[in-house]
Design a protein around this motif. Structure first.
Motif, PDB file in Angstrom:
ATOM      1  N   ASN A   1       3.281   6.940  -7.004  1.00 19.10           N
ATOM      2  CA  ASN A   1       3.108   8.223  -6.322  1.00 19.10           C
ATOM      3  C   ASN A   1       1.688   8.403  -5.790  1.00 19.10           C
ATOM      4  OD1 ASN A   1       5.744   8.822  -6.897  1.00 19.10           O
ATOM      5  ND2 ASN A   1       5.280  10.082  -8.678  1.00 19.10           N
ATOM      6  N   GLY A   2       1.619   8.792  -4.505  1.00 19.23           N
ATOM      7  CA  GLY A   2       0.324   9.016  -3.869  1.00 19.23           C
ATOM      8  C   GLY A   2      -0.221   7.807  -3.145  1.00 19.23           C
ATOM      9  N   TYR A   3       0.518   6.705  -3.179  1.00 20.89           N
ATOM     10  CA  TYR A   3       0.073   5.450  -2.556  1.00 20.89           C
ATOM     11  C   TYR A   3       1.158   4.880  -1.652  1.00 20.89           C
ATOM     12  CZ  TYR A   3      -2.890   5.585  -6.776  1.00 20.89           C
ATOM     13  OH  TYR A   3      -3.742   5.954  -7.787  1.00 20.89           O
ATOM     14  N   ASN A   4       0.719   4.274  -0.542  1.00 22.68           N
ATOM     15  CA  ASN A   4       1.619   3.547   0.336  1.00 22.68           C
ATOM     16  C   ASN A   4       1.103   2.141   0.543  1.00 22.68           C
ATOM     17  OD1 ASN A   4       3.559   5.433   0.814  1.00 22.68           O
ATOM     18  ND2 ASN A   4       2.904   5.942   2.883  1.00 22.68           N
ATOM     19  N   VAL A   5       2.012   1.211   0.793  1.00 26.69           N
ATOM     20  CA  VAL A   5       1.617  -0.161   1.127  1.00 26.69           C
ATOM     21  C   VAL A   5       2.453  -0.653   2.280  1.00 26.69           C
ATOM     22  CG1 VAL A   5       0.819  -0.831  -1.185  1.00 26.69           C
ATOM     23  CG2 VAL A   5       3.236  -1.093  -0.581  1.00 26.69           C
ATOM     24  N   SER A   6       1.965  -1.721   2.902  1.00 24.15           N
ATOM     25  CA  SER A   6       2.714  -2.436   3.924  1.00 24.15           C
ATOM     26  C   SER A   6       2.340  -3.899   3.816  1.00 24.15           C
ATOM     27  CB  SER A   6       2.418  -1.894   5.319  1.00 24.15           C
ATOM     28  OG  SER A   6       1.028  -2.016   5.607  1.00 24.15           O
ATOM     29  N   ARG A   7       3.176  -4.772   4.317  1.00 25.92           N
ATOM     30  CA  ARG A   7       2.887  -6.221   4.249  1.00 25.92           C
ATOM     31  C   ARG A   7       3.394  -6.840   5.547  1.00 25.92           C
ATOM     32  NH1 ARG A   7       3.395 -10.190  -0.008  1.00 25.92           N
ATOM     33  NH2 ARG A   7       2.063 -11.955   0.655  1.00 25.92           N
ATOM     34  N   SER A   8       2.502  -6.867   6.535  1.00 28.84           N
ATOM     35  CA  SER A   8       2.890  -7.417   7.827  1.00 28.84           C
ATOM     36  C   SER A   8       2.636  -8.919   7.900  1.00 28.84           C
ATOM     37  CB  SER A   8       2.165  -6.697   8.959  1.00 28.84           C
ATOM     38  OG  SER A   8       0.766  -6.763   8.748  1.00 28.84           O
ATOM     39  N   THR A   9       1.721  -9.430   7.070  1.00 35.55           N
ATOM     40  CA  THR A   9       1.427 -10.864   7.049  1.00 35.55           C
ATOM     41  C   THR A   9       1.411 -11.351   5.606  1.00 35.55           C
ATOM     42  OG1 THR A   9      -0.971 -10.640   6.852  1.00 35.55           O
ATOM     43  CG2 THR A   9      -0.048 -10.627   9.096  1.00 35.55           C
ATOM     44  N   THR A  10       1.479 -12.649   5.397  1.00 36.17           N
ATOM     45  CA  THR A  10       1.366 -13.207   4.049  1.00 36.17           C
ATOM     46  C   THR A  10       0.002 -12.924   3.449  1.00 36.17           C
ATOM     47  OG1 THR A  10       2.904 -14.988   4.578  1.00 36.17           O
ATOM     48  CG2 THR A  10       1.464 -15.352   2.697  1.00 36.17           C
ATOM     49  N   GLU A  11      -1.031 -12.904   4.303  1.00 30.49           N
ATOM     50  CA  GLU A  11      -2.408 -12.822   3.816  1.00 30.49           C
ATOM     51  C   GLU A  11      -2.840 -11.432   3.383  1.00 30.49           C
ATOM     52  OE1 GLU A  11      -1.635 -16.273   6.123  1.00 30.49           O
ATOM     53  OE2 GLU A  11      -1.551 -14.181   6.792  1.00 30.49           O
TER      54      GLU A  11
ATOM     55  N   PHE B   1      -2.504  -7.243   2.303  1.00 24.81           N
ATOM     56  CA  PHE B   1      -1.678  -6.276   1.578  1.00 24.81           C
ATOM     57  C   PHE B   1      -2.525  -5.018   1.344  1.00 24.81           C
ATOM     58  CE2 PHE B   1       1.868  -4.772  -0.460  1.00 24.81           C
ATOM     59  CZ  PHE B   1       1.811  -4.660  -1.841  1.00 24.81           C
ATOM     60  N   PRO B   2      -2.661  -4.157   2.348  1.00 22.39           N
ATOM     61  CA  PRO B   2      -3.493  -2.969   2.190  1.00 22.39           C
ATOM     62  C   PRO B   2      -2.811  -1.872   1.375  1.00 22.39           C
ATOM     63  CG  PRO B   2      -2.536  -3.043   4.385  1.00 22.39           C
ATOM     64  CD  PRO B   2      -2.141  -4.322   3.709  1.00 22.39           C
ATOM     65  N   LEU B   3      -3.621  -1.109   0.663  1.00 22.20           N
ATOM     66  CA  LEU B   3      -3.139   0.020  -0.131  1.00 22.20           C
ATOM     67  C   LEU B   3      -3.708   1.301   0.478  1.00 22.20           C
ATOM     68  CD1 LEU B   3      -1.739   1.004  -2.856  1.00 22.20           C
ATOM     69  CD2 LEU B   3      -4.043   0.959  -3.833  1.00 22.20           C
ATOM     70  N   ARG B   4      -2.835   2.237   0.800  1.00 25.40           N
ATOM     71  CA  ARG B   4      -3.270   3.490   1.422  1.00 25.40           C
ATOM     72  C   ARG B   4      -3.130   4.648   0.456  1.00 25.40           C
ATOM     73  NH1 ARG B   4      -1.779   0.750   6.006  1.00 25.40           N
ATOM     74  NH2 ARG B   4       0.436   0.821   5.587  1.00 25.40           N
ATOM     75  N   LEU B   5      -4.227   5.411   0.324  1.00 25.86           N
ATOM     76  CA  LEU B   5      -4.174   6.673  -0.397  1.00 25.86           C
ATOM     77  C   LEU B   5      -3.962   7.760   0.636  1.00 25.86           C
ATOM     78  CD1 LEU B   5      -5.810   4.746  -2.360  1.00 25.86           C
ATOM     79  CD2 LEU B   5      -6.766   6.849  -3.291  1.00 25.86           C
ATOM     80  N   LEU B   6      -2.903   8.505   0.494  1.00 24.25           N
ATOM     81  CA  LEU B   6      -2.489   9.446   1.540  1.00 24.25           C
ATOM     82  C   LEU B   6      -3.329  10.717   1.519  1.00 24.25           C
ATOM     83  CD1 LEU B   6       1.299   8.939   0.816  1.00 24.25           C
ATOM     84  CD2 LEU B   6      -0.100   7.745   2.507  1.00 24.25           C
ATOM     85  N   SER B   7      -3.551  11.275   0.333  1.00 27.41           N
ATOM     86  CA  SER B   7      -4.337  12.498   0.174  1.00 27.41           C
ATOM     87  C   SER B   7      -4.956  12.411  -1.215  1.00 27.41           C
ATOM     88  CB  SER B   7      -3.438  13.732   0.295  1.00 27.41           C
ATOM     89  OG  SER B   7      -4.184  14.910   0.060  1.00 27.41           O
ATOM     90  N   ALA B   8      -6.188  11.945  -1.268  1.00 23.31           N
ATOM     91  CA  ALA B   8      -6.812  11.595  -2.547  1.00 23.31           C
ATOM     92  C   ALA B   8      -6.896  12.778  -3.500  1.00 23.31           C
ATOM     93  CB  ALA B   8      -8.206  11.020  -2.306  1.00 23.31           C
ATOM     94  N   ALA B   9      -6.657  12.481  -4.779  1.00 20.04           N
ATOM     95  CA  ALA B   9      -6.741  13.487  -5.842  1.00 20.04           C
ATOM     96  C   ALA B   9      -7.651  12.946  -6.948  1.00 20.04           C
ATOM     97  CB  ALA B   9      -5.353  13.778  -6.406  1.00 20.04           C
ATOM     98  N   PRO B  10      -8.304  13.831  -7.697  1.00 18.39           N
ATOM     99  CA  PRO B  10      -9.184  13.353  -8.785  1.00 18.39           C
ATOM    100  C   PRO B  10      -8.474  12.415  -9.767  1.00 18.39           C
ATOM    101  CG  PRO B  10      -9.603  15.662  -8.351  1.00 18.39           C
ATOM    102  CD  PRO B  10      -8.417  15.285  -7.502  1.00 18.39           C
ATOM    103  N   SER B  11      -7.151  12.582  -9.939  1.00 16.61           N
ATOM    104  CA  SER B  11      -6.393  11.715 -10.851  1.00 16.61           C
ATOM    105  C   SER B  11      -6.318  10.268 -10.340  1.00 16.61           C
ATOM    106  CB  SER B  11      -4.966  12.251 -11.038  1.00 16.61           C
ATOM    107  OG  SER B  11      -4.299  12.291  -9.793  1.00 16.61           O
ATOM    108  N   GLN B  12      -6.705  10.058  -9.095  1.00 18.26           N
ATOM    109  CA  GLN B  12      -6.702   8.698  -8.543  1.00 18.26           C
ATOM    110  C   GLN B  12      -8.056   8.000  -8.715  1.00 18.26           C
ATOM    111  OE1 GLN B  12      -5.065   9.913  -4.625  1.00 18.26           O
ATOM    112  NE2 GLN B  12      -3.370   8.507  -5.095  1.00 18.26           N
ATOM    113  N   THR B  13      -8.978   8.667  -9.370  1.00 18.78           N
ATOM    114  CA  THR B  13     -10.233   8.015  -9.752  1.00 18.78           C
ATOM    115  C   THR B  13      -9.906   6.879 -10.710  1.00 18.78           C
ATOM    116  OG1 THR B  13     -11.598   9.977  -9.457  1.00 18.78           O
ATOM    117  CG2 THR B  13     -12.412   8.309 -10.992  1.00 18.78           C
TER     118      THR B  13
END
Lengths: 111, 110
Positions: B62-72, B74-86
């Motif tokens: 919850n609170g994270y998205n990923v995508s994998r367009s290439t083998t190399e 693998f970015p991780l996206r924080l959609l709306s950062a919260a202190p609990s994601q520290t």
């Protein structure tokens, strides 16, 4: 309840002592059992792994797996200050690559 | 041969901001994963991917998205950062039992 339980420590021992670490787990599907070592501010690195039950020795390190008790151990003989780190157990089912980690035990070996 | 490279190493975000943690590997492994590490909690799996175009949720997605367009990559996206994601975030790639980890990203959300 977590699938893999590990005492967080810290475990403080004098140089030369035997370090004893262990993990318990609840999922009987786990077949591969690993120990990772993590130095401060670094990523974990694989120390050794065991498939199914039994013992494995690598230099000063011995890993034991008792699947009947769902209990794994790592022993470090003749501990050195350079062994001071966090040790994480990890487990994997037979198929796939997903690893499940314990919480890690911090070990401090005092000179 | 760099292995697994994560950027940035450190980041401070304000609550509500979004950002992307980058991860790249040159080991040609199909499997990649993102973990967060909090004191006493060990490594908890956020998302993982078994190959380009295929991603799945881990234990704490919850609170994270990923995508994998290439083998190399693998970015991780924080959609709306919260202190609990520290936390400290690790990207890893593994072939069977041996996982190779990046150096980690220390993220603070204020």
């Amino acid at each position: 309840q977590k699938e893999v339980e590990q005492d967080p420590g810290p475990l403080s021992v004098p140089e030369g002592a035997i370090v004893s670490l262990n993990c318990t787990y609840s999922n009987s599907a786990f077949q591969y059992f690993m120990w990772y070592r993590q130095y401060s501010r670094k990523g974990p690195e694989l120390l050794m792994y065991t498939y199914s039950s039994g013992n494995k020795e690598d230099g000063r390190f011995t890993a034991q797996v008792d699947k009947s008790s769902k209990y794994i151990s790592l022993f470090i003989r003749d501990s050195q200050p350079s062994d001071s780190a966090t040790y994480l157990c990890a487990m994997k089912k037979a198929a796939g690559n997903k690893l499940t980690f314990g919480g890690g035990t911090r070990v401090l070996v005092k000179p | 041969n760099a292995g697994v490279t994560q950027t940035p190493k450190f980041q401070v975000l304000k609550t509500g901001q979004s950002m992307t943690l980058q991860c790249a590997q040159d080991m040609n492994h199909e499997y990649m994963s993102w973990y967060r590490q909090d004191p006493g909690m060990g490594l908890r799996l956020i998302h993982y991917s078994v190959g380009a175009g295929i991603t799945d949720q881990g234990e704490v997605p919850n609170g994270y998205n990923v995508s994998r367009s290439t083998t190399e990559d693998f970015p991780l996206r924080l959609l709306s950062a919260a202190p609990s994601q520290t936390s400290v975030y690790f990207c890893a790639t593994n072939m069977n039992t041996e996982a190779f980890f990046g150096q980690g990203t220390r993220l603070t959300v204020v």
